[in-house]
Design an enzyme around this catalytic site. Structure first.
Site, PDB file in Angstrom:
ATOM      1  N   CYS A   1       7.915  -6.631 -39.646  1.00  0.00           N
ATOM      2  CA  CYS A   1       8.312  -6.321 -38.070  1.00  0.00           C
ATOM      3  C   CYS A   1       9.791  -6.436 -37.810  1.00  0.00           C
ATOM      4  O   CYS A   1      10.542  -5.777 -36.891  1.00  0.00           O
ATOM      5  CB  CYS A   1       7.499  -7.090 -37.068  1.00  0.00           C
TER       6      CYS A   1
ATOM      7  N   HIS B   1      11.857  -6.381 -30.445  1.00  0.00           N
ATOM      8  CA  HIS B   1      10.596  -6.023 -31.064  1.00  0.00           C
ATOM      9  C   HIS B   1       9.703  -5.962 -30.194  1.00  0.00           C
ATOM     10  O   HIS B   1       9.682  -7.258 -29.535  1.00  0.00           O
ATOM     11  CB  HIS B   1      10.493  -6.766 -32.604  1.00  0.00           C
TER      12      HIS B   1
ATOM     13  N   ASN C   1       2.282  -2.437 -30.885  1.00  0.00           N
ATOM     14  CA  ASN C   1       3.173  -3.121 -31.926  1.00  0.00           C
ATOM     15  C   ASN C   1       3.275  -2.299 -32.951  1.00  0.00           C
ATOM     16  O   ASN C   1       2.494  -2.045 -33.616  1.00  0.00           O
ATOM     17  CB  ASN C   1       2.821  -4.472 -32.483  1.00  0.00           C
TER      18      ASN C   1
HETATM   19  O1  UT7 Z   1       4.880  -8.482 -34.704  1.00  0.00           O
HETATM   20  C1  UT7 Z   1       5.270  -9.713 -35.095  1.00  0.00           C
HETATM   21  C2  UT7 Z   1       3.887 -10.367 -35.350  1.00  0.00           C
HETATM   22  N1  UT7 Z   1       2.680 -10.610 -34.321  1.00  0.00           N
HETATM   23  C3  UT7 Z   1       2.851 -11.224 -33.190  1.00  0.00           C
HETATM   24  O2  UT7 Z   1       4.103 -11.421 -32.625  1.00  0.00           O
HETATM   25  C4  UT7 Z   1       1.880 -11.455 -32.563  1.00  0.00           C
HETATM   26  C5  UT7 Z   1       1.725 -12.897 -32.203  1.00  0.00           C
HETATM   27  N2  UT7 Z   1       0.598 -13.412 -31.098  1.00  0.00           N
HETATM   28  C6  UT7 Z   1       0.434 -12.880 -30.166  1.00  0.00           C
HETATM   29  O3  UT7 Z   1       0.912 -11.968 -29.684  1.00  0.00           O
HETATM   30  C7  UT7 Z   1      -0.894 -13.611 -29.602  1.00  0.00           C
HETATM   31  O4  UT7 Z   1      -1.111 -14.652 -30.102  1.00  0.00           O
HETATM   32  C8  UT7 Z   1      -2.234 -12.780 -29.540  1.00  0.00           C
HETATM   33  C9  UT7 Z   1      -2.026 -11.639 -28.503  1.00  0.00           C
HETATM   34  C10 UT7 Z   1      -2.595 -12.520 -31.016  1.00  0.00           C
HETATM   35  C11 UT7 Z   1      -3.359 -13.822 -28.933  1.00  0.00           C
HETATM   36  O5  UT7 Z   1      -3.111 -14.313 -27.810  1.00  0.00           O
HETATM   37  P1  UT7 Z   1      -3.376 -15.828 -27.568  1.00  0.00           P
HETATM   38  O6  UT7 Z   1      -3.119 -16.037 -25.871  1.00  0.00           O
HETATM   39  O7  UT7 Z   1      -2.636 -16.571 -28.560  1.00  0.00           O
HETATM   40  O8  UT7 Z   1      -4.896 -16.188 -27.761  1.00  0.00           O
HETATM   41  P2  UT7 Z   1      -5.740 -16.914 -28.868  1.00  0.00           P
HETATM   42  O9  UT7 Z   1      -5.218 -16.271 -30.349  1.00  0.00           O
HETATM   43  O10 UT7 Z   1      -5.261 -18.399 -28.437  1.00  0.00           O
HETATM   44  O11 UT7 Z   1      -7.123 -16.744 -28.522  1.00  0.00           O
HETATM   45  C12 UT7 Z   1      -7.571 -16.935 -27.100  1.00  0.00           C
HETATM   46  C13 UT7 Z   1      -9.186 -16.525 -27.167  1.00  0.00           C
HETATM   47  C14 UT7 Z   1      -9.936 -16.935 -28.114  1.00  0.00           C
HETATM   48  O12 UT7 Z   1     -11.244 -16.996 -27.654  1.00  0.00           O
HETATM   49  P3  UT7 Z   1     -11.858 -18.763 -27.758  1.00  0.00           P
HETATM   50  O13 UT7 Z   1     -11.836 -19.202 -29.030  1.00  0.00           O
HETATM   51  O14 UT7 Z   1     -10.689 -19.269 -26.617  1.00  0.00           O
HETATM   52  O15 UT7 Z   1     -13.093 -18.623 -26.918  1.00  0.00           O
HETATM   53  C15 UT7 Z   1     -10.078 -15.616 -29.034  1.00  0.00           C
HETATM   54  O16 UT7 Z   1     -11.193 -15.414 -29.681  1.00  0.00           O
HETATM   55  O17 UT7 Z   1      -9.293 -15.016 -26.712  1.00  0.00           O
HETATM   56  C16 UT7 Z   1      -9.947 -14.576 -27.913  1.00  0.00           C
HETATM   57  N3  UT7 Z   1      -9.423 -13.205 -28.461  1.00  0.00           N
HETATM   58  C17 UT7 Z   1      -9.970 -12.081 -27.738  1.00  0.00           C
HETATM   59  N4  UT7 Z   1     -10.772 -11.956 -26.538  1.00  0.00           N
HETATM   60  C18 UT7 Z   1     -10.958 -10.569 -26.086  1.00  0.00           C
HETATM   61  C19 UT7 Z   1      -8.755 -12.818 -29.051  1.00  0.00           C
HETATM   62  N5  UT7 Z   1      -8.494 -11.519 -29.151  1.00  0.00           N
HETATM   63  C20 UT7 Z   1      -9.240 -10.906 -28.195  1.00  0.00           C
HETATM   64  C21 UT7 Z   1      -9.505  -9.640 -27.747  1.00  0.00           C
HETATM   65  N6  UT7 Z   1     -10.114  -9.655 -26.679  1.00  0.00           N
HETATM   66  N7  UT7 Z   1      -8.947  -8.711 -28.315  1.00  0.00           N
END
Ligand code: UT7
Length: 325
Positions: free
Chosen positions: A115, A252, A282
Protein backbone atom coordinates in the site's frame (compact mmCIF):
# COMPACT_ATOMS: atom_id res chain seq x y z
CA UNK A 1 20.72 28.38 -6.12
CA UNK A 2 19.11 26.85 -9.20
CA UNK A 3 18.01 23.20 -8.80
CA UNK A 4 16.09 20.67 -10.90
CA UNK A 5 12.85 19.44 -9.31
CA UNK A 6 10.45 16.73 -10.49
CA UNK A 7 7.03 18.28 -11.04
CA UNK A 8 3.70 16.49 -11.34
CA UNK A 9 2.46 17.77 -14.72
CA UNK A 10 -0.42 15.35 -15.33
CA UNK A 11 -2.64 12.95 -13.39
CA UNK A 12 -4.98 10.18 -14.54
CA UNK A 13 -7.04 7.41 -12.98
CA UNK A 14 -9.16 4.43 -13.92
CA UNK A 15 -11.67 2.25 -12.08
CA UNK A 16 -13.07 -0.95 -13.66
CA UNK A 17 -16.72 -0.79 -14.70
CA UNK A 18 -18.05 -3.47 -12.37
CA UNK A 19 -19.11 -2.08 -8.97
CA UNK A 20 -19.49 -4.40 -5.98
CA UNK A 21 -21.70 -2.99 -3.22
CA UNK A 22 -21.58 -3.79 0.48
CA UNK A 23 -25.03 -5.36 0.12
CA UNK A 24 -23.66 -7.74 -2.51
CA UNK A 25 -20.86 -8.86 -0.18
CA UNK A 26 -23.35 -9.43 2.63
CA UNK A 27 -24.78 -12.21 0.45
CA UNK A 28 -21.49 -14.16 0.46
CA UNK A 29 -20.09 -13.48 3.99
CA UNK A 30 -21.65 -12.65 7.37
CA UNK A 31 -21.41 -8.87 7.17
CA UNK A 32 -23.63 -5.82 6.59
CA UNK A 33 -23.57 -2.48 4.84
CA UNK A 34 -23.94 -0.87 8.26
CA UNK A 35 -20.84 -2.63 9.75
CA UNK A 36 -18.66 -1.89 6.72
CA UNK A 37 -19.64 1.79 6.52
CA UNK A 38 -19.34 2.37 10.26
CA UNK A 39 -15.93 0.63 10.68
CA UNK A 40 -14.32 1.66 7.39
CA UNK A 41 -16.31 4.34 5.54
CA UNK A 42 -16.40 2.05 2.45
CA UNK A 43 -19.63 2.04 0.39
CA UNK A 44 -18.46 0.11 -2.67
CA UNK A 45 -15.42 -1.21 -4.55
CA UNK A 46 -14.69 -1.88 -8.23
CA UNK A 47 -13.67 -5.24 -9.62
CA UNK A 48 -11.70 -5.91 -12.80
CA UNK A 49 -13.19 -8.25 -15.40
CA UNK A 50 -11.74 -11.78 -15.56
CA UNK A 51 -9.85 -10.96 -18.77
CA UNK A 52 -8.63 -7.52 -17.59
CA UNK A 53 -5.12 -7.75 -16.05
CA UNK A 54 -3.53 -5.08 -13.84
CA UNK A 55 -1.58 -3.70 -16.82
CA UNK A 56 -4.87 -2.85 -18.58
CA UNK A 57 -5.95 -0.68 -15.65
CA UNK A 58 -2.48 0.91 -15.57
CA UNK A 59 -2.63 1.69 -19.30
CA UNK A 60 -6.00 3.48 -18.95
CA UNK A 61 -4.68 5.65 -16.10
CA UNK A 62 -1.36 6.28 -17.88
CA UNK A 63 -3.04 7.46 -21.08
CA UNK A 64 -5.17 9.95 -19.12
CA UNK A 65 -2.14 11.25 -17.19
CA UNK A 66 -0.15 11.71 -20.41
CA UNK A 67 -3.07 13.57 -22.04
CA UNK A 68 -3.37 15.84 -18.98
CA UNK A 69 0.37 16.62 -19.23
CA UNK A 70 0.15 17.27 -22.99
CA UNK A 71 2.51 14.35 -23.67
CA UNK A 72 2.35 11.24 -25.86
CA UNK A 73 3.76 7.75 -25.23
CA UNK A 74 6.64 8.69 -27.58
CA UNK A 75 7.85 11.19 -24.94
CA UNK A 76 8.04 8.63 -22.10
CA UNK A 77 11.54 7.65 -20.96
CA UNK A 78 10.79 6.09 -17.55
CA UNK A 79 7.88 3.89 -16.38
CA UNK A 80 7.57 2.77 -12.78
CA UNK A 81 4.56 0.70 -11.75
CA UNK A 82 3.86 0.28 -8.05
CA UNK A 83 1.93 -2.96 -7.72
CA UNK A 84 1.55 -5.98 -5.50
CA UNK A 85 -0.69 -7.73 -8.04
CA UNK A 86 1.44 -7.90 -11.22
CA UNK A 87 0.10 -9.52 -14.39
CA UNK A 88 2.86 -12.14 -14.19
CA UNK A 89 5.75 -13.07 -11.89
CA UNK A 90 7.89 -11.55 -14.64
CA UNK A 91 8.30 -9.48 -16.80
CA UNK A 92 7.45 -6.41 -14.80
CA UNK A 93 4.03 -4.86 -15.27
CA UNK A 94 5.92 -1.68 -16.26
CA UNK A 95 7.44 -3.46 -19.28
CA UNK A 96 3.98 -4.75 -20.27
CA UNK A 97 2.56 -1.20 -19.96
CA UNK A 98 5.44 0.05 -22.12
CA UNK A 99 4.51 -2.45 -24.85
CA UNK A 100 0.78 -1.68 -24.63
CA UNK A 101 1.11 2.11 -24.84
CA UNK A 102 3.80 1.79 -27.55
CA UNK A 103 6.40 3.77 -25.59
CA UNK A 104 9.91 3.67 -27.08
CA UNK A 105 12.83 1.82 -25.48
CA UNK A 106 13.16 3.33 -22.00
CA UNK A 107 13.66 2.48 -18.33
CA UNK A 108 10.79 0.34 -16.95
CA UNK A 109 10.44 -1.58 -13.69
CA UNK A 110 8.03 -2.31 -10.85
CA UNK A 111 8.22 -1.22 -7.23
CA UNK A 112 6.78 -3.47 -4.52
CA UNK A 113 5.96 -1.79 -1.22
CA UNK A 114 2.31 -2.87 -1.09
CA UNK A 115 0.00 0.00 0.00
CA UNK A 116 3.01 2.33 0.37
CA UNK A 117 4.05 1.48 -3.20
CA UNK A 118 3.03 4.78 -4.80
CA UNK A 119 4.91 6.88 -2.22
CA UNK A 120 8.01 4.70 -2.75
CA UNK A 121 7.65 4.83 -6.55
CA UNK A 122 7.27 8.61 -6.83
CA UNK A 123 10.29 9.06 -4.53
CA UNK A 124 12.36 6.66 -6.68
CA UNK A 125 11.24 8.45 -9.87
CA UNK A 126 12.27 11.77 -8.31
CA UNK A 127 15.86 10.44 -8.23
CA UNK A 128 15.82 9.81 -12.01
CA UNK A 129 14.07 13.05 -12.99
CA UNK A 130 15.87 15.46 -10.65
CA UNK A 131 19.28 13.99 -11.62
CA UNK A 132 18.62 14.36 -15.34
CA UNK A 133 18.10 10.67 -16.19
CA UNK A 134 14.45 11.09 -17.24
CA UNK A 135 12.47 13.93 -18.81
CA UNK A 136 9.02 12.35 -18.90
CA UNK A 137 8.37 9.76 -16.21
CA UNK A 138 5.15 7.79 -15.79
CA UNK A 139 4.60 6.72 -12.19
CA UNK A 140 1.64 4.37 -11.90
CA UNK A 141 -0.09 2.66 -8.97
CA UNK A 142 -2.18 -0.24 -10.29
CA UNK A 143 -3.77 -3.07 -8.36
CA UNK A 144 -6.26 -5.90 -8.57
CA UNK A 145 -6.58 -6.70 -4.88
CA UNK A 146 -9.71 -8.73 -5.64
CA UNK A 147 -7.39 -11.48 -6.97
CA UNK A 148 -5.82 -11.88 -3.49
CA UNK A 149 -9.02 -12.11 -1.46
CA UNK A 150 -10.15 -15.11 0.54
CA UNK A 151 -13.87 -14.72 -0.16
CA UNK A 152 -14.74 -16.65 3.01
CA UNK A 153 -12.86 -14.17 5.28
CA UNK A 154 -15.21 -11.30 6.14
CA UNK A 155 -12.46 -9.44 8.01
CA UNK A 156 -10.53 -8.78 4.77
CA UNK A 157 -12.68 -9.39 1.67
CA UNK A 158 -14.89 -6.33 2.30
CA UNK A 159 -11.92 -3.95 2.52
CA UNK A 160 -10.20 -4.08 -0.87
CA UNK A 161 -10.83 -3.18 -4.52
CA UNK A 162 -9.23 -2.78 -7.96
CA UNK A 163 -8.08 0.39 -9.73
CA UNK A 164 -5.19 2.43 -11.08
CA UNK A 165 -3.85 5.96 -10.96
CA UNK A 166 -0.88 7.61 -12.64
CA UNK A 167 1.15 10.80 -12.65
CA UNK A 168 3.58 12.27 -15.16
CA UNK A 169 6.74 13.75 -13.66
CA UNK A 170 8.84 16.25 -15.60
CA UNK A 171 11.93 18.27 -14.65
CA UNK A 172 11.38 21.94 -13.78
CA UNK A 173 13.90 24.51 -12.61
CA UNK A 174 13.57 25.78 -9.04
CA UNK A 175 15.44 28.00 -6.60
CA UNK A 176 16.05 25.29 -3.97
CA UNK A 177 13.35 26.65 -1.64
CA UNK A 178 10.00 25.24 -0.44
CA UNK A 179 8.30 27.72 -2.80
CA UNK A 180 9.56 25.66 -5.77
CA UNK A 181 7.20 23.62 -7.88
CA UNK A 182 7.90 19.84 -7.68
CA UNK A 183 8.84 17.19 -5.14
CA UNK A 184 10.29 18.88 -2.06
CA UNK A 185 10.88 16.02 0.39
CA UNK A 186 9.91 12.52 1.41
CA UNK A 187 10.34 9.94 4.15
CA UNK A 188 10.22 6.18 3.55
CA UNK A 189 10.20 3.46 6.21
CA UNK A 190 10.01 -0.33 6.59
CA UNK A 191 9.84 -2.52 9.72
CA UNK A 192 10.36 -6.12 8.59
CA UNK A 193 9.74 -7.49 12.10
CA UNK A 194 6.02 -6.92 11.41
CA UNK A 195 5.65 -8.94 8.20
CA UNK A 196 3.22 -11.29 9.95
CA UNK A 197 0.62 -8.56 10.56
CA UNK A 198 -0.22 -8.19 6.86
CA UNK A 199 0.90 -10.60 4.15
CA UNK A 200 -0.17 -12.92 1.34
CA UNK A 201 0.23 -16.61 2.17
CA UNK A 202 1.73 -17.64 -1.16
CA UNK A 203 4.53 -16.87 -3.61
CA UNK A 204 6.75 -18.38 -6.33
CA UNK A 205 9.56 -19.57 -3.98
CA UNK A 206 7.38 -20.81 -1.11
CA UNK A 207 4.02 -22.33 -2.07
CA UNK A 208 4.23 -21.83 -5.81
CA UNK A 209 0.76 -20.25 -5.62
CA UNK A 210 -0.52 -16.68 -5.61
CA UNK A 211 -2.00 -17.00 -2.10
CA UNK A 212 -4.55 -15.00 -0.14
CA UNK A 213 -4.27 -11.79 1.87
CA UNK A 214 -4.07 -12.25 5.66
CA UNK A 215 -4.25 -9.36 8.11
CA UNK A 216 -4.34 -8.74 11.83
CA UNK A 217 -6.53 -5.73 11.12
CA UNK A 218 -6.74 -4.09 14.53
CA UNK A 219 -2.95 -4.38 15.09
CA UNK A 220 -2.25 -2.83 11.67
CA UNK A 221 -4.75 -0.11 12.53
CA UNK A 222 -2.87 0.81 15.73
CA UNK A 223 0.49 1.01 13.95
CA UNK A 224 -1.00 3.01 11.07
CA UNK A 225 -2.04 6.09 13.00
CA UNK A 226 1.27 6.46 14.89
CA UNK A 227 3.58 5.56 11.99
CA UNK A 228 1.85 7.69 9.38
CA UNK A 229 1.87 10.76 11.63
CA UNK A 230 5.63 10.36 12.17
CA UNK A 231 6.27 9.97 8.42
CA UNK A 232 4.20 13.06 7.60
CA UNK A 233 6.17 15.16 10.11
CA UNK A 234 9.49 13.85 8.70
CA UNK A 235 8.51 14.48 5.08
CA UNK A 236 7.41 18.03 5.92
CA UNK A 237 10.74 18.64 7.69
CA UNK A 238 12.64 17.24 4.67
CA UNK A 239 10.67 19.63 2.46
CA UNK A 240 11.45 22.59 4.76
CA UNK A 241 7.80 23.25 5.60
CA UNK A 242 5.54 22.99 8.65
CA UNK A 243 2.70 20.46 8.55
CA UNK A 244 0.34 23.40 9.18
CA UNK A 245 1.45 24.99 5.86
CA UNK A 246 0.26 22.01 3.77
CA UNK A 247 -2.74 22.88 1.57
CA UNK A 248 -3.91 19.30 0.86
CA UNK A 249 -3.33 15.90 2.42
CA UNK A 250 -3.87 12.96 0.08
CA UNK A 251 -3.72 9.84 2.25
CA UNK A 252 -3.71 6.19 1.31
CA UNK A 253 -7.39 5.25 1.20
CA UNK A 254 -7.64 2.20 3.50
CA UNK A 255 -10.11 3.18 6.19
CA UNK A 256 -11.86 6.47 6.96
CA UNK A 257 -11.15 5.91 10.67
CA UNK A 258 -7.38 5.73 10.00
CA UNK A 259 -7.57 8.87 7.84
CA UNK A 260 -9.44 10.64 10.66
CA UNK A 261 -7.09 9.30 13.37
CA UNK A 262 -3.99 10.56 11.56
CA UNK A 263 -5.67 13.93 10.99
CA UNK A 264 -6.52 14.27 14.67
CA UNK A 265 -2.99 13.29 15.77
CA UNK A 266 -1.50 15.95 13.47
CA UNK A 267 -4.18 18.56 14.21
CA UNK A 268 -5.22 18.75 10.55
CA UNK A 269 -8.23 20.66 9.26
CA UNK A 270 -10.47 17.84 7.92
CA UNK A 271 -11.48 20.06 4.99
CA UNK A 272 -7.90 19.76 3.71
CA UNK A 273 -7.95 15.95 3.64
CA UNK A 274 -8.97 14.20 0.41
CA UNK A 275 -11.02 11.03 0.91
CA UNK A 276 -12.29 8.72 -1.83
CA UNK A 277 -12.26 5.46 0.15
CA UNK A 278 -16.09 5.31 0.13
CA UNK A 279 -16.12 4.91 -3.65
CA UNK A 280 -13.33 2.40 -4.29
CA UNK A 281 -12.20 0.88 -0.93
CA UNK A 282 -8.53 0.03 -0.38
CA UNK A 283 -6.83 -0.23 -3.79
CA UNK A 284 -3.35 -0.52 -2.23
CA UNK A 285 -0.73 1.34 -4.36
CA UNK A 286 -3.45 2.81 -6.61
CA UNK A 287 -5.34 4.61 -3.87
CA UNK A 288 -3.22 7.77 -3.60
CA UNK A 289 -3.17 8.61 -7.33
CA UNK A 290 -6.91 7.80 -7.50
CA UNK A 291 -7.59 10.35 -4.74
CA UNK A 292 -5.11 12.87 -6.19
CA UNK A 293 -6.76 12.63 -9.61
CA UNK A 294 -10.23 13.19 -8.11
CA UNK A 295 -9.16 16.31 -6.19
CA UNK A 296 -7.23 17.84 -9.10
CA UNK A 297 -10.00 17.18 -11.63
CA UNK A 298 -12.73 18.65 -9.41
CA UNK A 299 -10.61 21.78 -8.89
CA UNK A 300 -9.83 21.42 -5.18
CA UNK A 301 -6.06 21.00 -5.66
CA UNK A 302 -4.66 23.80 -7.82
CA UNK A 303 -1.30 24.74 -9.34
CA UNK A 304 0.96 26.09 -6.61
CA UNK A 305 -0.72 24.14 -3.77
CA UNK A 306 1.48 22.26 -1.30
CA UNK A 307 0.38 18.60 -1.25
CA UNK A 308 1.34 15.84 1.15
CA UNK A 309 0.89 12.15 0.28
CA UNK A 310 1.05 9.46 2.96
CA UNK A 311 0.56 5.70 3.23
CA UNK A 312 1.15 2.56 5.24
CA UNK A 313 0.91 -1.09 4.28
CA UNK A 314 2.40 -4.58 4.27
CA UNK A 315 6.02 -4.90 5.36
CA UNK A 316 5.14 -3.02 7.38
CA UNK A 317 6.11 -0.15 5.10
CA UNK A 318 5.07 3.46 5.43
CA UNK A 319 6.03 6.87 4.14
CA UNK A 320 5.07 10.35 3.02
CA UNK A 321 6.00 12.73 0.21
CA UNK A 322 5.55 16.51 -0.06
CA UNK A 323 5.31 18.30 -3.39
CA UNK A 324 4.09 21.60 -4.81
CA UNK A 325 1.80 21.15 -7.83
O1 UT7 B 1 -3.72 -0.66 3.58
C1 UT7 B 1 -3.13 -0.77 4.82
C2 UT7 B 1 -3.45 -2.00 5.47
N1 UT7 B 1 -4.73 -2.18 6.03
C3 UT7 B 1 -5.36 -1.35 6.86
O2 UT7 B 1 -5.02 -0.22 7.03
C4 UT7 B 1 -6.50 -1.90 7.62
C5 UT7 B 1 -6.29 -1.69 9.08
N2 UT7 B 1 -7.37 -2.19 9.92
C6 UT7 B 1 -8.67 -1.79 9.83
O3 UT7 B 1 -9.04 -1.00 8.98
C7 UT7 B 1 -9.63 -2.31 10.87
O4 UT7 B 1 -8.91 -2.94 11.89
C8 UT7 B 1 -10.69 -3.28 10.29
C9 UT7 B 1 -11.68 -2.54 9.44
C10 UT7 B 1 -10.00 -4.37 9.49
C11 UT7 B 1 -11.48 -3.94 11.43
O5 UT7 B 1 -12.06 -2.97 12.27
P1 UT7 B 1 -11.91 -3.06 13.85
O6 UT7 B 1 -12.72 -1.98 14.42
O7 UT7 B 1 -10.44 -3.09 14.16
O8 UT7 B 1 -12.60 -4.43 14.19
P2 UT7 B 1 -11.99 -5.77 14.83
O9 UT7 B 1 -11.01 -6.41 13.91
O10 UT7 B 1 -11.52 -5.46 16.21
O11 UT7 B 1 -13.27 -6.67 14.90
C12 UT7 B 1 -14.41 -6.30 15.67
C13 UT7 B 1 -15.52 -7.29 15.42
C14 UT7 B 1 -15.08 -8.74 15.57
O12 UT7 B 1 -16.13 -9.47 16.18
P3 UT7 B 1 -16.06 -9.84 17.75
O13 UT7 B 1 -14.83 -10.69 17.89
O14 UT7 B 1 -15.97 -8.53 18.48
O15 UT7 B 1 -17.35 -10.58 17.98
C15 UT7 B 1 -14.96 -9.23 14.14
O16 UT7 B 1 -15.14 -10.61 14.01
O17 UT7 B 1 -16.03 -7.15 14.10
C16 UT7 B 1 -16.07 -8.44 13.46
N3 UT7 B 1 -15.89 -8.29 12.04
C17 UT7 B 1 -16.93 -8.09 11.20
N4 UT7 B 1 -18.26 -8.00 11.42
C18 UT7 B 1 -19.06 -7.78 10.35
C19 UT7 B 1 -14.75 -8.28 11.31
N5 UT7 B 1 -15.02 -8.09 10.02
C20 UT7 B 1 -16.37 -7.96 9.92
C21 UT7 B 1 -17.25 -7.75 8.83
N6 UT7 B 1 -18.57 -7.65 9.10
N7 UT7 B 1 -16.83 -7.59 7.57
Amino acid sequence: MSVIRSAVTGVGAYLPERVVTNAELSEIVDTSDEWIQERTGIRQRHRAADDQPTSDLAVEAARKALAAAGKTPADVDLIIVATTTPDMTFPSTASIVQRKILAPTCIAFDVQAVCTGFVYAISVADGFVARGHAKCALVIGAEEMSRLMDWTDRSTCVLFGDGAGAVVLEPVEGQGTPADRGILGFSLRSDGTKTDLLYVDGGPSTTGTVGHLRMAGNQVFRHAVVNIAEAVTSAAAAAGVEVSEVDWFVPHQANQRIIRGVGERLGLDENKVVSTVADHANTSAASIPLALDAAIRDGRIKRGDLVLLEAMGGGLTWGACAFRL
